[in-house]
Motif scaffolding. Structure first.
Motif, mmCIF file in Angstrom:
data_model
loop_
_atom_site.group_PDB
_atom_site.id
_atom_site.type_symbol
_atom_site.label_atom_id
_atom_site.label_comp_id
_atom_site.label_asym_id
_atom_site.label_seq_id
_atom_site.Cartn_x
_atom_site.Cartn_y
_atom_site.Cartn_z
ATOM 1 N N HIS A 178 0.775 -1.225 0.000
ATOM 2 C CA HIS A 178 0.000 0.000 0.000
ATOM 3 C C HIS A 178 0.808 1.277 0.000
ATOM 4 C CE1 HIS A 178 -3.293 2.596 0.004
ATOM 5 N NE2 HIS A 178 -4.006 1.555 -0.374
ATOM 6 N N HIS A 179 1.940 1.274 0.615
ATOM 7 C CA HIS A 179 2.865 2.369 0.366
ATOM 8 C C HIS A 179 4.263 1.944 0.765
ATOM 9 C CE1 HIS A 179 2.242 3.873 4.687
ATOM 10 N NE2 HIS A 179 3.532 3.668 4.600
ATOM 11 N N MET A 180 5.228 2.697 0.296
ATOM 12 C CA MET A 180 6.619 2.390 0.598
ATOM 13 C C MET A 180 7.398 3.694 0.546
ATOM 14 S SD MET A 180 9.912 1.889 -0.306
ATOM 15 C CE MET A 180 9.712 2.688 -1.877
ATOM 16 N N ASN A 181 8.163 3.963 1.597
ATOM 17 C CA ASN A 181 9.057 5.126 1.595
ATOM 18 C C ASN A 181 10.472 4.648 1.847
ATOM 19 O OD1 ASN A 181 6.929 6.962 1.405
ATOM 20 N ND2 ASN A 181 6.624 6.868 3.615
ATOM 21 N N ALA A 182 11.389 5.028 0.965
ATOM 22 C CA ALA A 182 12.773 4.575 1.124
ATOM 23 C C ALA A 182 13.715 5.761 1.294
ATOM 24 C CB ALA A 182 13.199 3.763 -0.087
ATOM 25 N N HIS A 183 14.712 5.563 2.131
ATOM 26 C CA HIS A 183 15.749 6.560 2.383
ATOM 27 C C HIS A 183 17.091 5.898 2.085
ATOM 28 C CE1 HIS A 183 12.386 8.313 4.553
ATOM 29 N NE2 HIS A 183 12.257 7.144 5.148
ATOM 30 N N LEU A 184 18.079 6.710 1.772
ATOM 31 C CA LEU A 184 19.389 6.148 1.430
ATOM 32 C C LEU A 184 20.355 6.415 2.577
ATOM 33 C CD1 LEU A 184 21.314 5.004 -0.830
ATOM 34 C CD2 LEU A 184 21.724 7.402 -1.446
ATOM 35 N N ILE A 185 21.041 5.374 3.012
ATOM 36 C CA ILE A 185 22.065 5.580 4.046
ATOM 37 C C ILE A 185 23.428 5.236 3.467
ATOM 38 C CG2 ILE A 185 22.876 4.924 6.345
ATOM 39 C CD1 ILE A 185 20.104 4.234 7.159
ATOM 40 N N SER A 231 13.770 10.146 1.804
ATOM 41 C CA SER A 231 12.778 10.060 0.712
ATOM 42 C C SER A 231 13.390 9.964 -0.677
ATOM 43 C CB SER A 231 11.856 11.282 0.733
ATOM 44 O OG SER A 231 11.194 11.359 1.948
ATOM 45 N N VAL A 232 14.267 9.004 -0.865
ATOM 46 C CA VAL A 232 14.865 8.863 -2.200
ATOM 47 C C VAL A 232 13.933 8.126 -3.157
ATOM 48 C CG1 VAL A 232 17.250 9.030 -1.413
ATOM 49 C CG2 VAL A 232 16.136 6.778 -1.496
ATOM 50 N N CYS A 233 12.941 7.416 -2.595
ATOM 51 C CA CYS A 233 11.999 6.706 -3.454
ATOM 52 C C CYS A 233 10.713 6.458 -2.668
ATOM 53 C CB CYS A 233 12.619 5.382 -3.898
ATOM 54 S SG CYS A 233 11.540 4.394 -4.934
ATOM 55 N N ASN A 234 9.593 6.676 -3.334
ATOM 56 C CA ASN A 234 8.292 6.507 -2.670
ATOM 57 C C ASN A 234 7.327 5.833 -3.608
ATOM 58 O OD1 ASN A 234 8.822 8.329 -0.241
ATOM 59 N ND2 ASN A 234 9.453 9.506 -2.022
ATOM 60 N N TYR A 235 6.414 5.081 -3.021
ATOM 61 C CA TYR A 235 5.466 4.350 -3.860
ATOM 62 C C TYR A 235 4.083 4.304 -3.219
ATOM 63 C CZ TYR A 235 3.022 0.505 -6.046
ATOM 64 O OH TYR A 235 2.066 -0.248 -6.667
ATOM 65 N N LEU A 236 3.083 4.432 -4.052
ATOM 66 C CA LEU A 236 1.678 4.208 -3.681
ATOM 67 C C LEU A 236 1.042 3.484 -4.851
ATOM 68 C CD1 LEU A 236 0.082 7.545 -2.512
ATOM 69 C CD2 LEU A 236 0.370 5.509 -1.162
ATOM 70 N N ILE A 261 14.054 1.261 4.350
ATOM 71 C CA ILE A 261 12.617 1.394 4.100
ATOM 72 C C ILE A 261 11.912 1.713 5.414
ATOM 73 C CG2 ILE A 261 10.594 0.248 3.059
ATOM 74 C CD1 ILE A 261 13.185 0.156 1.382
ATOM 75 N N ASN A 262 11.354 2.890 5.488
ATOM 76 C CA ASN A 262 10.587 3.238 6.690
ATOM 77 C C ASN A 262 9.370 4.032 6.263
ATOM 78 O OD1 ASN A 262 9.570 3.923 9.124
ATOM 79 N ND2 ASN A 262 11.426 4.857 9.926
ATOM 80 N N ASP A 263 8.322 3.355 5.994
ATOM 81 C CA ASP A 263 8.113 1.925 6.117
ATOM 82 C C ASP A 263 7.479 1.384 4.837
ATOM 83 O OD1 ASP A 263 5.746 3.236 6.350
ATOM 84 O OD2 ASP A 263 5.211 2.509 8.317
ATOM 85 N N ILE A 264 7.195 0.086 4.847
ATOM 86 C CA ILE A 264 6.403 -0.479 3.759
ATOM 87 C C ILE A 264 5.142 -1.061 4.392
ATOM 88 C CG2 ILE A 264 7.800 -2.608 3.789
ATOM 89 C CD1 ILE A 264 7.124 -2.833 0.740
ATOM 90 N N HIS A 265 4.022 -0.676 3.822
ATOM 91 C CA HIS A 265 2.717 -1.021 4.395
ATOM 92 C C HIS A 265 2.037 -2.041 3.484
ATOM 93 C CE1 HIS A 265 -1.668 0.618 5.113
ATOM 94 N NE2 HIS A 265 -1.541 -0.643 5.465
#
Ligand code: HEC
Length: 443
Positions: A178-185, A231-236, A261-265
């Motif tokens: 349902h959603h995904m927010n990714a960050h780069l470390i 927020s390097v990549c986001n999905y809905l 990934i914080n977070d994937i729902h």
């Protein structure tokens, strides 16, 4: 003179009655709406629960479609299109809603049956240089009919002097993600860290989020934090991958890095499922020229929520954020964020000249549809502009999204980020302003 007026009135009468008389048919009137506003989710293997890709499929759901569009349940587009327009806007016009109602009422005539819906173009593989970054261990989603929120990390290993041009998320269980927010470390080589060590994900239903950084070995061994690019990549569901406009975006990449990934729902599933969603990382040897930054204001961000975000049971309460823009910026996307009991969200800016710039208004917040709203062109805010956010929360038993019954106090619990706690944030992604940015299409 009089006969001219009469003639004019007759003409108007004709135009109005002719328009009223014409019964909408599928091929001419309905197909274009479905094509533009529904099909990207309601196709085979799309995010929607069924396909609406031909007359039979659509007509068999006619009554339901009339109902969901009338009540603005579908298509999902929480932002008020009368306040601001964005790229990829899904909201139907009143005229489109009327047409659908009338078509269903008139028995759903087909019209020219040779006309077919065209499935949204499957993306052509660009001749790009990309790598696939897969999860070392698939997600396990328990079949308990509950939402599951995972925090995860995907290790990245690339040759030296490589940069990221863009990151695309490819969902596996399309109907569940349902959603995904990714960050780069990025990890410095000079310090000891173990980010590639298991575990690779944590189900938030099973772990308090405060301990997740430790559980995932994301910190350096001495406990300090590596550099995180948010927020390097986001999905809905339904969101289409697109790179930023030419010359904008891109990230530096260390030899040791992870996508955090914080977070994937995942939505509720009645059966146990595994998910192997992955990333396509587009690489380049050119260092980013205009890397994208973000302001995160509100909870855990640059300026506080006033008053403190805490909503007593059986209360409806409004909160505010104010933020002064420290430099001239060009906004790329506008991201409102609240959790389950959020109801309304409105944000605008006032420039030093006194002019108002509308950002986004949502009158019926829906936790499940959190878009990155992209203005049609890069949107300039000069230094000294004041950004305002007004947000309303409904912690009554009448709110069907209230996670507690009976209602109990819901607060931000010092930024716990758990879905059943609350947050109020506005995130703006931007680049420092350059002359001419206003003319750059954000498509
Ligand atoms: C962004 C993706 C997306 C778009 C665009 C979209 N839908 Fe949906 N639709 C969904 C999802 C997901 C569901 C499943 C229910 C839910 O999650 O709310 C759904 C459910 C439905 C339902 C079933 C509702 C119910 O109560 O059972 C209907 C009917 C429907 N959509 C029609 C449409 C129509 C008509 C359009 C275009 C005018 C449209 N949808 C556009 C994603 C989408």
């Amino acid at each position: 003179m009089l006969h001219r007026i009469i003639f004019f009135l007759i003409c108007i009468f004709c135009v109005v009655t002719c328009q009223q008389k014409k019964t909408p048919n599928f091929s001419e009137d309905i197909a274009p709406i479905i094509q533009q506003k529904c099909l990207k989710c309601h196709q085979q293997n799309g995010g929607g629960p069924f396909a609406l890709s031909n007359y039979e499929e659509i007509a068999s759901k006619g009554q339901l479609i009339a109902h969901v569009v009338q009540h603005k349940i579908m298509p999902p587009w929480p932002a008020d299109p009368e306040y601001t327009h964005f790229i990829g806007e899904l909201a139907l016009t009143n005229q489109e809603i009327e047409t659908i109602q009338e078509w269903v009422k008139q028995g759903m005539p087909h019209g020219d049956s040779s006309i077919q819906l065209v499935l949204p173009n499957q993306k052509k593989e660009e001749n790009s240089n990309y790598i696939l970054v897969k999860a070392p261990k698939p997600f396990f989603i328990k079949g308990d009919n509950k939402d599951h929120f995972f925090v995860a990390k995907y290790p990245i290993q690339v040759p030296a002097n490589t940069y990221i041009e863009a990151i695309e998320f490819v969902p596996h269980q399309v109907k569940l993600v349902h959603h995904m927010n990714a960050h780069l470390i990025n990890y410095a080589e000079s310090k000891t860290s173990n980010p590639f060590k298991a575990p690779f994900w944590v189900d938030q239903n099973q772990q308090e989020s405060q301990r997740i950084h430790q559980a995932l070995n994301l910190c350096y061994e001495d406990g300090s934090y590596p550099v995180l690019t948010p927020s390097v990549c986001n999905y809905l569901p339904g969101s289409q991958f697109s790179k930023y406009p030419n010359g904008i975006g891109g990230f530096s990449l260390a030899k040791k890095a992870v996508l955090y990934i914080n977070d994937i729902h995942f939505g509720p599933s009645p059966i146990d499922v595994t998910d192997s969603s992955y990333f396509k990382i587009y690489l380049t040897n050119k260092a980013p020229v205009r890397p994208v930054s973000e302001f995160q204001i509100g909870t855990l961000g640059l300026s506080p929520v006033v008053p403190n975000l805490s909503v007593p049971p059986n209360c409806i309460k409004t909160f505010n954020i104010e933020f002064t823009v420290p430099e001239d910026i060009s906004i790329l996307s506008i991201v409102p964020h609240m959790h389950l009991i959020g109801k309304k969200f409105k944000s605008y800016a006032i420039k030093p000249s006194g002019d108002t710039v509308r950002l986004v208004a949502i009158h019926d917040w829906d936790f499940r549809w959190q878009y990155f709203y992209r203005p049609p062109h890069l949107l300039k805010l000069p230094r000294g502009s004041k950004i305002y956010v007004e947000a309303m929360y409904d912690n009554t038993a009448q709110n069907p999204n209230n996670p507690f019954s009976p209602p109990q106090t819901i607060s931000d619990r010092n930024g716990s980020m758990k879905t059943t706690d609350e947050m109020l944030q506005l995130i703006l992604t931007y680049v420092p302003y350059k002359l001419g940015d206003e003319d750059i299409s954000n498509e």
